[in-house]
Every structure is written in structure tokens, then in C-alpha cells.
Design a protein around this motif. Structure first.
Motif, PDB file in Angstrom:
ATOM      1  N   VAL A  60      74.501  63.847  33.505  1.00  0.00           N
ATOM      2  CA  VAL A  60      75.205  62.624  33.832  1.00  0.00           C
ATOM      3  C   VAL A  60      76.404  62.492  32.890  1.00  0.00           C
ATOM      4  N   ASP A  61      77.473  61.867  33.371  1.00  0.00           N
ATOM      5  CA  ASP A  61      78.712  61.821  32.601  1.00  0.00           C
ATOM      6  C   ASP A  61      78.529  61.221  31.207  1.00  0.00           C
ATOM      7  N   SER A  62      77.663  60.250  31.073  1.00  0.00           N
ATOM      8  CA  SER A  62      77.524  59.541  29.813  1.00  0.00           C
ATOM      9  C   SER A  62      76.952  60.397  28.680  1.00  0.00           C
ATOM     10  N   VAL A  63      76.345  61.535  29.003  1.00  0.00           N
ATOM     11  CA  VAL A  63      75.761  62.376  27.964  1.00  0.00           C
ATOM     12  C   VAL A  63      76.455  63.722  27.835  1.00  0.00           C
ATOM     13  N   LYS A  64      77.417  64.010  28.679  1.00  0.00           N
ATOM     14  CA  LYS A  64      78.118  65.286  28.608  1.00  0.00           C
ATOM     15  C   LYS A  64      78.775  65.463  27.250  1.00  0.00           C
ATOM     16  N   GLY A  65      78.598  66.631  26.686  1.00  0.00           N
ATOM     17  CA  GLY A  65      79.144  66.926  25.381  1.00  0.00           C
ATOM     18  C   GLY A  65      78.255  66.535  24.230  1.00  0.00           C
ATOM     19  N   ARG A  66      77.203  65.761  24.501  1.00  0.00           N
ATOM     20  CA  ARG A  66      76.294  65.313  23.458  1.00  0.00           C
ATOM     21  C   ARG A  66      74.879  65.863  23.633  1.00  0.00           C
ATOM     22  N   PHE A  67      74.432  65.985  24.875  1.00  0.00           N
ATOM     23  CA  PHE A  67      73.080  66.446  25.165  1.00  0.00           C
ATOM     24  C   PHE A  67      73.122  67.862  25.717  1.00  0.00           C
ATOM     25  N   THR A  68      72.086  68.621  25.420  1.00  0.00           N
ATOM     26  CA  THR A  68      71.971  69.986  25.912  1.00  0.00           C
ATOM     27  C   THR A  68      70.564  70.221  26.445  1.00  0.00           C
ATOM     28  N   ILE A  69      70.482  70.683  27.669  1.00  0.00           N
ATOM     29  CA  ILE A  69      69.200  71.024  28.284  1.00  0.00           C
ATOM     30  C   ILE A  69      68.997  72.530  28.204  1.00  0.00           C
ATOM     31  N   LYS A  75      57.341  79.812  27.329  1.00  0.00           N
ATOM     32  CA  LYS A  75      56.551  78.735  26.761  1.00  0.00           C
ATOM     33  C   LYS A  75      56.286  77.597  27.744  1.00  0.00           C
ATOM     34  N   ASN A  76      56.767  77.735  28.972  1.00  0.00           N
ATOM     35  CA  ASN A  76      56.623  76.680  29.980  1.00  0.00           C
ATOM     36  C   ASN A  76      57.122  75.335  29.451  1.00  0.00           C
ATOM     37  N   THR A  77      58.259  75.361  28.798  1.00  0.00           N
ATOM     38  CA  THR A  77      58.765  74.174  28.131  1.00  0.00           C
ATOM     39  C   THR A  77      60.249  73.978  28.419  1.00  0.00           C
ATOM     40  N   VAL A  78      60.614  72.720  28.651  1.00  0.00           N
ATOM     41  CA  VAL A  78      62.003  72.312  28.803  1.00  0.00           C
ATOM     42  C   VAL A  78      62.373  71.437  27.617  1.00  0.00           C
ATOM     43  N   TYR A  79      63.600  71.577  27.143  1.00  0.00           N
ATOM     44  CA  TYR A  79      64.060  70.841  25.978  1.00  0.00           C
ATOM     45  C   TYR A  79      65.271  69.988  26.316  1.00  0.00           C
ATOM     46  N   LEU A  80      65.413  68.917  25.571  1.00  0.00           N
ATOM     47  CA  LEU A  80      66.611  68.088  25.631  1.00  0.00           C
ATOM     48  C   LEU A  80      67.067  67.847  24.202  1.00  0.00           C
ATOM     49  N   GLN A  81      68.100  68.554  23.804  1.00  0.00           N
ATOM     50  CA  GLN A  81      68.696  68.356  22.492  1.00  0.00           C
ATOM     51  C   GLN A  81      69.711  67.231  22.597  1.00  0.00           C
ATOM     52  N   MET A  82      69.528  66.190  21.805  1.00  0.00           N
ATOM     53  CA  MET A  82      70.372  65.009  21.859  1.00  0.00           C
ATOM     54  C   MET A  82      71.096  64.851  20.530  1.00  0.00           C
ATOM     55  N   ASN A  83      72.404  64.940  20.571  1.00  0.00           N
ATOM     56  CA  ASN A  83      73.243  64.785  19.393  1.00  0.00           C
ATOM     57  C   ASN A  83      74.141  63.570  19.551  1.00  0.00           C
ATOM     58  N   SER A  84      74.702  63.129  18.434  1.00  0.00           N
ATOM     59  CA  SER A  84      75.620  61.983  18.440  1.00  0.00           C
ATOM     60  C   SER A  84      75.038  60.808  19.204  1.00  0.00           C
ATOM     61  N   LEU A  85      73.805  60.491  18.898  1.00  0.00           N
ATOM     62  CA  LEU A  85      73.102  59.447  19.634  1.00  0.00           C
ATOM     63  C   LEU A  85      73.744  58.079  19.429  1.00  0.00           C
TER      64      LEU A  85
END
Length: 118
Positions: A60-69, A75-85
Motif C-alpha cells: 500500500v502507498d502509505s508503507v512504500k519505502g518503509r516496509f519490506t515483505i 521455514k514456512n514463514t513470511v516476514y514484514l520488516q517495518m522501518n521508520s515507524l
């Protein structure tokens, strides 16, 4: 049965970072698209981003450049790295699975709380 378990939420200062995890079981993980959503009190559930089984990623536009999926199929795992919160990122974050070609996500985790203080 399918089970999705989110973890990694917590309380952080504005500008800080968190990494959320979603561990999946009961499905052939590599076949599915995985999405992240969030819901703040009094607001509708909001799409945050997704990573498809073929590794295409959307935000979504509001998280572009800050979040990384990302996903680790071994490992059957999905991650959400959230920066500049930001305080407006405060919400319960959920992961969900979707079979490619489907328009809807089918199973959801219980969520993990992310709180960003100003």
C-alpha cells in the motif's frame, strides 16, 4: 488444518523498527500468496502488502519505502520488516493466505499488536 501465527509486535518509538513473522502450517506453503493486513481501533482492516508465491511483492502507498515483505519457504514463514515507524502505523497486524487466482484470503492469524509512540 491451516494455522497462521504472527509474532514480533511490540512498543516502539516513532522512527524505530520492528520485524514481524508469520509462521504457517497445515498448507503447502509454496503454493500460496501471503498477505499482511492491519486494523487500528475504530478503523477498517487495511491491506498492507503481499508477497505472491512467485515472489512478486505489492505494498500500500502509505508503507512504500518503509516496509519490506519477504518469505522463507524453507521455514514456512513470511516476514514484514517495518522501518521508520510512525504513530499511524499503530494497529493489530495480521497475516493471511491466498491461493493464486483467488480474489480472497482464506485463513487468518490471530494478530500481533504494534504500538508506535510519538
Amino acid at each position: 488444518q491451516v494455522q497462521l501465527v504472527e509474532s514480533g509486535g511490540g512498543l516502539v518509538q516513532a522512527g524505530g523498527s520492528l520485524k514481524l513473522s508469520c509462521a504457517a502450517s497445515g498448507l503447502t506453503f509454496t503454493r500460496y500468496d501471503m498477505g499482511w493486513f492491519r486494523q487500528a481501533p475504530g478503523k477498517e482492516r487495511e491491506f498492507v502488502g503481499s508477497i505472491w508465491s512467485g515472489a512478486r511483492i505489492y505494498y500500500v502507498d502509505s508503507v512504500k519505502g518503509r516496509f519490506t515483505i519477504s518469505r522463507d519457504n524453507a521455514k514456512n514463514t513470511v516476514y514484514l520488516q517495518m522501518n521508520s515507524l510512525k504513530p499511524e502505523d499503530t494497529a493489530v497486524y495480521y497475516c493471511a493466505d491466498r491461493l493464486p487466482g483467488s480474489s480472497e484470503y482464506e485463513f487468518w492469524g490471530q494478530g500481533t499488536q504494534v504500538t508506535v509512540s510519538s
